[in-house]
Motif scaffolding. Structure first.
Motif, PDB file in Angstrom:
ATOM      1  N   UNK A   4      -5.023  -2.831  -4.495  1.00 39.17           N
ATOM      2  CA  UNK A   4      -5.621  -3.910  -3.475  1.00 39.17           C
ATOM      3  C   UNK A   4      -6.550  -2.984  -2.410  1.00 39.17           C
ATOM      4  N   UNK A   5      -6.669  -1.596  -2.473  1.00 39.41           N
ATOM      5  CA  UNK A   5      -7.166  -0.935  -1.532  1.00 39.41           C
ATOM      6  C   UNK A   5      -7.634   0.475  -1.898  1.00 39.41           C
ATOM      7  N   UNK A   6      -9.022   0.572  -1.469  1.00 40.15           N
ATOM      8  CA  UNK A   6      -9.648   1.801  -1.676  1.00 40.15           C
ATOM      9  C   UNK A   6      -9.023   2.949  -0.699  1.00 40.15           C
ATOM     10  N   UNK A   7      -8.958   4.176  -1.160  1.00 37.36           N
ATOM     11  CA  UNK A   7      -8.234   5.206  -0.359  1.00 37.36           C
ATOM     12  C   UNK A   7      -9.029   6.531  -0.463  1.00 37.36           C
ATOM     13  N   UNK A  65      -8.754   7.469   4.826  1.00 38.50           N
ATOM     14  CA  UNK A  65      -9.800   5.938   5.136  1.00 38.50           C
ATOM     15  C   UNK A  65      -9.100   5.162   3.910  1.00 38.50           C
ATOM     16  N   UNK A  66      -8.517   3.971   4.575  1.00 36.89           N
ATOM     17  CA  UNK A  66      -8.020   2.880   3.766  1.00 36.89           C
ATOM     18  C   UNK A  66      -8.928   1.485   3.914  1.00 36.89           C
ATOM     19  N   UNK A  67      -9.480   1.163   3.074  1.00 38.97           N
ATOM     20  CA  UNK A  67     -10.161  -0.046   2.971  1.00 38.97           C
ATOM     21  C   UNK A  67      -9.707  -1.165   2.021  1.00 38.97           C
ATOM     22  N   UNK A  88      -5.037   2.116  -4.384  1.00 36.43           N
ATOM     23  CA  UNK A  88      -3.617   2.221  -4.339  1.00 36.43           C
ATOM     24  C   UNK A  88      -3.243   0.889  -3.882  1.00 36.43           C
ATOM     25  N   UNK A  89      -1.863   0.395  -4.041  1.00 36.83           N
ATOM     26  CA  UNK A  89      -1.435  -0.862  -3.886  1.00 36.83           C
ATOM     27  C   UNK A  89      -0.848  -0.543  -2.407  1.00 36.83           C
ATOM     28  N   UNK A  90      -1.176  -1.450  -1.586  1.00 31.59           N
ATOM     29  CA  UNK A  90      -0.573  -1.588  -0.196  1.00 31.59           C
ATOM     30  C   UNK A  90       0.139  -2.775   0.090  1.00 31.59           C
TER      31      UNK A  90
END
Length: 321
Positions: A200-203, A246-248, A298-300
């Motif tokens: 659910x997140x771009x890292x 950076x986490x988007x 990754x999964x946050x």
């Protein structure tokens, strides 16, 4: 009895004949025309043709003329057959991996995966998966380059941004540079896509000069989507010598078409990702750089938002049918 060669009857080489034979034949005629050869005469008249013949061989060695027999043979049928066999082998591996699980791994292992590195930069082969572009394609003056960073542990994107509009009378705006990943290809050059539906997140781990960048994601849906349509979100670099993570969240990416944010927003399809890119267009002329260590997903567990933008029947009637 003395035998002579008539000058007027020496055949001239044809223009349409073999160029190698023409060169040798012309040289032979020119050497033979310099002095008539006598069958029985003085020794001096016999030594001159030998000298001319030796000089002729030296000239051939200097020109390094290769005969058609020395050229390497190219078997196109064999090359095409080998290429087809390679593609069939890749196709076989892809089918086997599909039955084993995503990317050839067991399904339970993929479901338990919490993070994944999609792109990293540790050699030239990693740079070959990307392409760079700028407003030079429309007549602008911006320049962008991509190379390996220090100790081959990152990719360095750098260049000069220029917002000066092209003097062609057509384009009124300019000033952008971009780095875009190439679409992955499978057997027989079939387009493939990335499946990020488990995340659910771009890292990213980057280091910049304080400029704001736009992160763009494209879907592999050519039937209902054009190349100018993408999902974008901002990435702000801090500048300085330190790396930043950076986490988007994917729910933050908004839908745009031809560089304009659309009123009707759609959710990003994470199982059909074709490419990702980074665009600089902040209208600040001058040098820039962006250093990237890796790009992953990754999964946050703390992020539960599915979509950050509202829709209404007036803006997007297809979602409310």
């Amino acid at each position: 009895m003395q035998v002579t060669i008539e000058l007027g009857k020496c055949p001239r080489p044809s223009v349409t004949s073999c160029p190698v034979l023409d060169t040798r034949f012309a040289a032979y005629c020119s050497s033979s025309l310099q002095k008539p050869v006598a069958a029985s005469g003085k020794a001096s008249s016999q030594r001159k043709p030998e000298g001319n013949l030796q000089g002729h061989h030296q000239k051939e060695d200097a020109l390094d003329i290769t005969s058609p027999e020395d050229k390497p043979e190219v078997n196109f049928d064999k090359a095409i057959k080998e290429e087809i066999n390679d593609h069939f082998r890749y196709l076989k591996d892809e089918i086997v991996n599909y039955w084993l699980g995503p990317e050839g791994r067991p399904l339970h292992e993929v479901l338990l995966e919490q993070a994944k590195v999609v792109w990293q930069f540790r050699g030239k082969e990693d740079l070959d998966k990307w392409t760079v572009t700028s407003d030079k394609t429309i007549g602008g003056r911006s320049e962008v380059f991509l190379k390996m960073g220090k100790n081959n542990q990152s990719a360095l994107l750098y260049g000069t941004l220029s917002s000066e509009a092209p003097q062609d009378g057509e384009s009124g705006r300019s000033g952008y540079c971009a780095m875009i990943s190439k679409i992955p290809r499978g057997p027989f050059e079939r387009k493939k896509s990335y499946d990020w539906s488990q995340f659910n997140t771009l890292y990213l781990r980057v280091r910049g000069d304080g400029r704001p960048w736009m992160v763009n994601i494209r879907e592999d849906t050519d039937i209902i989507q054009r190349k100018s349509q993408m999902y974008s979100y901002f990435m702000f670099t801090r500048g300085g010598p330190y790396w930043q993570e950076v986490k988007i969240p994917f729910s933050k990416f908004f839908f745009s078409n031809q560089g304009r944010i659309r009123d009707a927003q759609y959710q990003l399809l994470l199982d059909k990702i074709s490419s990702i890119g980074f665009t600089l267009a902040d209208k600040v002329d001058g040098p820039f750089f962006l250093e990237i260590d890796f790009i992953g997903v990754f999964t946050d567990p703390t992020h539960t938002e599915e979509f950050a933008y509202e829709n209404s029947p007036e803006l997007n009637p297809r979602l409310f049918k």
